[in-house]
Every structure is written in C-alpha cells, then in structure tokens.
Scaffold this active site. Structure first.
Site, PDB file in Angstrom:
ATOM      1  N   HIS A 129      -1.218   0.888   0.087  1.00 50.41           N
ATOM      2  CA  HIS A 129      -2.257   1.670  -0.580  1.00 50.41           C
ATOM      3  C   HIS A 129      -3.482   1.664   0.337  1.00 50.41           C
ATOM      4  CE1 HIS A 129      -5.440   2.451  -3.577  1.00 50.41           C
ATOM      5  NE2 HIS A 129      -4.503   2.902  -4.382  1.00 50.41           N
ATOM      6  N   ASP A 206      -0.788  -7.869  -2.039  1.00 53.13           N
ATOM      7  CA  ASP A 206      -1.386  -6.914  -2.964  1.00 53.13           C
ATOM      8  C   ASP A 206      -0.436  -6.773  -4.153  1.00 53.13           C
ATOM      9  OD1 ASP A 206      -2.101  -4.696  -4.403  1.00 53.13           O
ATOM     10  OD2 ASP A 206      -2.255  -3.333  -2.691  1.00 53.13           O
ATOM     11  N   GLN A 209       0.724  -3.596  -8.302  1.00 54.66           N
ATOM     12  CA  GLN A 209       1.835  -2.977  -9.040  1.00 54.66           C
ATOM     13  C   GLN A 209       2.880  -3.991  -9.473  1.00 54.66           C
ATOM     14  OE1 GLN A 209       1.973   0.099 -10.034  1.00 54.66           O
ATOM     15  NE2 GLN A 209       0.203   0.845  -8.908  1.00 54.66           N
ATOM     16  N   LYS A 232      -4.179  -2.456 -14.601  1.00 51.05           N
ATOM     17  CA  LYS A 232      -2.771  -2.114 -14.428  1.00 51.05           C
ATOM     18  C   LYS A 232      -1.860  -3.057 -15.209  1.00 51.05           C
ATOM     19  CE  LYS A 232      -3.486  -0.130  -9.837  1.00 51.05           C
ATOM     20  NZ  LYS A 232      -3.285   1.324  -9.947  1.00 51.05           N
ATOM     21  N   CYS A 370      -2.818   7.738  -2.895  1.00 50.27           N
ATOM     22  CA  CYS A 370      -3.597   6.839  -2.031  1.00 50.27           C
ATOM     23  C   CYS A 370      -2.732   6.157  -0.988  1.00 50.27           C
ATOM     24  CB  CYS A 370      -4.359   5.780  -2.840  1.00 50.27           C
ATOM     25  SG  CYS A 370      -5.628   6.456  -3.874  1.00 50.27           S
TER      26      CYS A 370
END
Ligand SMILES: Cc1ncc(COP(=O)(O)O)c(C=O)c1O
Lengths: 412, 147
Positions: A129, A206, A209, A232, A370
């Site tokens: 991202h 990261d 998600q 999220k 993104c």
C-alpha cells in the site's frame, strides 16, 4: 451439504448488531462489499463512543479527579486488550496512533532516521500500500538509502527466491504487508521475518488487512514492529496501533514533541517520559481508542477462527461463481487468501463497474486501491474489488454475481 | 433543427419511461455511450483532454458557420453516455445559444444522483469546456469583424 460455519456464527443475529447495513441504496438493499477499505461498526462500538462523551469525558493521565481517572482507566484497558490481541509481551509495547499510516511514519522517522546510514537498504514488496512505500522513499531520499522491491508473481504471491536473492547484510529494514489489500494474498511473513532477522534487519509488518481475519501473535512471528488501524477491525476511524519490541522502542527517540511525552521540561533540557507515553505526544484520540477495545471484544466474542472459516467460505463461493463468468479475470490467485476478490472485466472500465454495482445497492471499491506500483506490475489501471466480512451472506454474493453477469453482457 | 430546450424536453421524456430506477438509468446511459462513435485515436491527445474529470474525456470542436459541432470520447462507458447527451443537446447550436444554455435536463433525469458528488466536478468541467469553446469562437469572430 451442511453449512457448519454458519451454525457457529449466527449471521442474522450478527447483522442486527450493525445498524448501517439496514438501509436502501438507490432503492435496493445495501450490500456492503468494501470491507477492505473500512469495516462497519457494531452498535456496541457506537454506543461506547457516545457514552464516553456523555459520562466520562476528561483528559487522561493528567488529572486526579474522578472523570480523569475513569477516562485514563478505560484508555489503558484498551492498551491491555490490544496487547492480548497481538500477543505482545508488555503493555508498553503498544503505542496508540491515528492508524497504520501514522504508525509506519513513526517508525520510518524515529527508527529510520536514527539507526540507518547512507548506503543502507530498506526492502519492501511490489504489493505494498502507498502507506508502506512513501514513508520509506522519503527516508531514502533524506538519508541516501536504497529502496529494494521484492517481486510479486503472476498469481500475486511474494517471489521468495527474489527476496532471498536481494536480502543482504546492508538490508536494515524489511517492511512488508501481511495481507495485500488489493489481492487478498496472505504473505509468508514468518519465513521472511526469520530470514531478515538472520541478516540483522529490523522487520515491520503492515497488518492493516490481516488483523480482522487472522490470529496474530507478534512474539511467535518475531517481528519488531506490527501496525494496524482500528477502522478496519470494526472500530472507529482515527485510531490505530504501533506494536514495537520494547528493546527497540526504548532506544528510539520520540516522534513528536509536546505534552504527555515528557518527564521534565526546562529550557535547558527536557527529559522524556517512559514507554509508551514517549510516543504519544499531545491529547490522544481518547474516545476512539477506548472504542477500539469494544471492537476487539466483539471480534473475540465471535472468535477469529469462526470468522476466518466463514469468510473463507464466502470467498470460495464467490470465486467459484465469478471464475465461471465470461470476460472476467480474477486478479490475485494466491493459494492463501483472505476474503478479497479483485477482478477486471474485458472491455469494461472499472469505473463503470463501480457505478453499475452502486445502482444495484452494491458497494465495491474500484481503482488502484492505493497500490499503483502493483497495478503497473499487472499492466492495469485499476480493478474492481469486492471484500467480504462476517456480516455478508451468500445471498448477497448471488446479487453481486447477477449484477456482474449483466455487466459482462454489456461489455464490448 | 430543434432548439436546446426542445431537445432537453425530449430527453426528459425518454428518461421518464425508466421510472427512476437507477440500474435501468445507468444501463440506458451506457447504451447511449456505446452508440456514440469512437473518436479518431489521432484526436485523443493530451491537448484535447478535459481537466477535472475522474475518467478521461477528450473533446474537439469545429465551427460550421454560426454552428458549433462537438466530438467527444471517454475511456469509460458511462461518461461517454453522459457526454453523448450533452452533445445531443448542444451539437450544431448557435454560439450564443450554447453560451446561454440552461441545462435543466441534468437534474430532471436524475443524473445529479447518477454522477454523484465525486463525479459531478468532472461533469461540470465538461459543460464548462463546451461553453468555453463557444465563447472562444465568438471572441475570434468578433475580433475578425472588428478588424
Ligand atoms: C495494507 C494497507 N496498509 C495501509 C493502509 C492504510 O491504512 P490507514 O489509511 O488506516 O492508515 C491500508 C488501508 O487501506 C491498507 O489496506
């Protein structure tokens, strides 16, 4: 065939917890398939925010009056919940931020600026991202570092051979997405973390998600940093987390200066507060951090295993149906995926797909998500993406497939 | 030929048949887009792109006496459909009529909702660009006549 996972999760009951789902869009029942962009909030999360402002609002860590005590306690309770959620060893390893983006910037700025030398290297992947690209590019420019990019295969998986080939003693940071927001790919981060550590590189994952789908144990993973956003995981916007290994956080300088982060201030010299406050300058987003705990409690109540099993079932169901459609190509065919389905339709711009689906009450995301370098890698301008959460149903997927079928018929 | 307002009224009538159903409206607009002839690739150049649209829109013009002709294309079907409506209304009209046109049909056919806030900027950019061309041609003409 018996539908075992739906027996464990009572989807009808779950849907009642999410007020936003019960509305019409363009005259059709809303079908929300944009969960990878942001998830909806259960009533419990919404009411905690309201109740905080109605009953407890005060600044934290600063007052001794009752409201300040209550607010501080709730805020710190959230830290404890997040620690358990990530399997971290210490509460002070949990830093509250605005979200994933700020967490990565914090590490790039505080760690990257102070512990890297010109010529050192940072490694990311081609499926990152922008939030996990740009902060490192800025740092590379500033410090004369080299940014290396791990290749992604046609299936949408990390090219491990390429990773191993590029990893070298100058690699100082490996920053990688756990789950791709565009492809749904679950990356073999344990393997990458192990190999990176052997080379002496620091690792950042990261998890934006990943946290809503997978069970996370940062100690078992052995990563140095793990970041995510509350919005999220069915929590509010504007709150997120940086997990950092204590040993590293302790030697890192503060990211911003101000209140909360100090021990003693004089014009001659200021000494900094201890962890985690050293990294939490200024009045934080108290209400939303508190509500993050409520969101995590909600997820824990459903159970991540149950969530994953049900979402897998939705993904399989959708993938099977969409694969059969003429002119549709699924982008991202990794073996290990979360419930993200990216696709393109030959002869149809993703923008048109998004509009036609919206006309049907279907919220899907269209564009580059993104991840422009990844789009370029696949030779695409963008995709349409449906991403499913535990409150979605197979009936909703049927409507989606029906709409997509009509769209393919219109495609030139 | 019909006036700008006569054509607008025709369009409004056509869309009324769709009964305000968003899906049918979108599909109809896409069909209109499908029918608009593709532009020559040679005209699809940076100079002809309308700035401010989310999707790519190319627009060219030529003046035939007092009457302005438009040619347009887009990389998305819906945008193409929307432009085809604008072209249908404004194509071949007199410069002054284009400059002064009040395009009320957009609201009446529920297009405001179709184009939404993220896209309406692009849509107003299209209308603005079409009117700008008319103004520019008028300016040129006046210059010629005065010199
Ligand atoms: C993989 C990934 N990383 C980072 C981000 C940025 O998160 P935020 O905008 O909440 O900071 C996102 C959000 O789309 C994401 O999906």
């Amino acid at each position: 065939m018996e539908d075992t996972s739906t027996l464990i999760l009572d989807i009808d009951k779950i849907r009642k917890d999410f007020p936003v789902l019960h509305q019409q869009v363009n005259g059709k029942p809303l079908i929300y398939f944009d969960n990878a962009a942001s998830t909806q909030k259960p009533s419990s999360v919404i009411s905690v925010i309201k109740s905080y402002y109605e009953n407890d609002n005060a600044n934290i860590h600063r007052g001794i009056h009752t409201l300040a005590e209550r607010a501080t306690e709730a805020f710190e309770a959230s830290r404890k919940t997040v620690r358990d959620f990530l399997g971290a060893a210490y509460e002070e390893e949990i830093i509250f931020t605005k979200g994933t983006t700020e967490s990565i910037n914090l590490v790039a700025s505080s760690y990257g600026r102070n512990f890297l030398d010109p010529g050192d290297e940072i490694m990311i992947s081609a499926m990152e991202h922008h939030a996990n690209i740009v902060p490192w590019q800025m740092l590379c420019e500033e410090k004369g570092l080299k940014l290396r990019v791990i290749n992604v295969t046609e299936e949408g998986e990390i090219d491990l051979a390429d990773f191993e080939q590029q990893l070298n003693p100058r690699t100082k940071i490996v920053s990688l997405v756990h789950v791709s927001n565009t492809l749904g790919t679950i990356n073999p981060i344990k393997h990458i973390i192990d190999a990176s550590k052997k080379q002496g590189a620091v690792t950042l994952i990261d998890g934006a998600q990943a946290v809503s789908h997978l069970e996370i144990d940062v100690q078992e993973l052995g990563c140095d940093f793990y970041v995510f956003s509350a919005h999220k995981i069915y929590g509010p916007t504007g709150a997120g987390v940086l997990y950092g290994r204590k040993e590293l956080l302790e030697k890192m300088p503060p990211y911003q200066g101000g209140g909360e982060m100090i021990d003693e201030v004089s014009f001659e010299k200021t000494t900094y507060n201890e962890l985690p406050y050293k990294f939490e300058a200024g009045t934080p987003n108290i209400a939303d951090v508190i509500a993050m705990k409520t969101a995590i409690d909600y997820i824990n109540k459903l159970g991540k295993k149950n969530i994953a099993a049900y979402e897998d079932e939705l993904l399989k169901y959708a993938t099977e149906k969409v694969s059969k459609l003429d002119k549709v190509t699924i982008i991202g065919k990794a073996k290990n995926k979360v419930s993200v389905l990216s696709f393109v339709v030959a002869g149809m711009h993703h923008f048109d797909i998004g509009l036609m689906m919206d006309a049907r009450g279907l919220a899907v995301r269209t564009g580059h998500h993104c991840t422009q370098p990844l789009m370029k890698h696949f030779g695409l301008e963008g995709t349409a993406r449906a991403s499913f959460a535990f409150y979605n149903t197979k009936e909703e997927i049927d409507v989606f497939v029906d709409s997509l079928t009509k769209i393919t018929q219109l495609a030139k | 030929m019909s006036t700008i307002n006569q054509i607008q009224d025709e369009i409004i009538e056509e869309f009324e048949i769709l009964g305000g159903d968003m899906e049918s409206t979108i599909f109809y607009i896409m069909e209109l887009g499908n029918k608009l002839p593709d532009m020559n690739d040679a005209d699809k150049i940076e100079d002809n792109i309308i700035k401010g649209c989310q999707s790519k829109v190319w627009l060219t013009t030529n003046l035939d006496n007092e009457h302005l002709k438009f040619n347009a294309d887009s990389n998305t079907e819906i945008t193409k459909g929307l432009i085809s409506l604008l072209i249908r209304v404004l194509n071949g009209q007199k410069l002054d009529d284009i400059i002064n046109a009040d395009l009320y049909f957009i609201d009446k056919i529920g297009m405001k909702r179709v184009i939404g806030s993220q896209r309406s900027n692009g849509f107003s950019a299209m209308i603005k660009q079409m009117k700008m061309y008319a103004l520019a041609y008028k300016g040129q003409k006046e210059l010629r006549e005065n010199s």
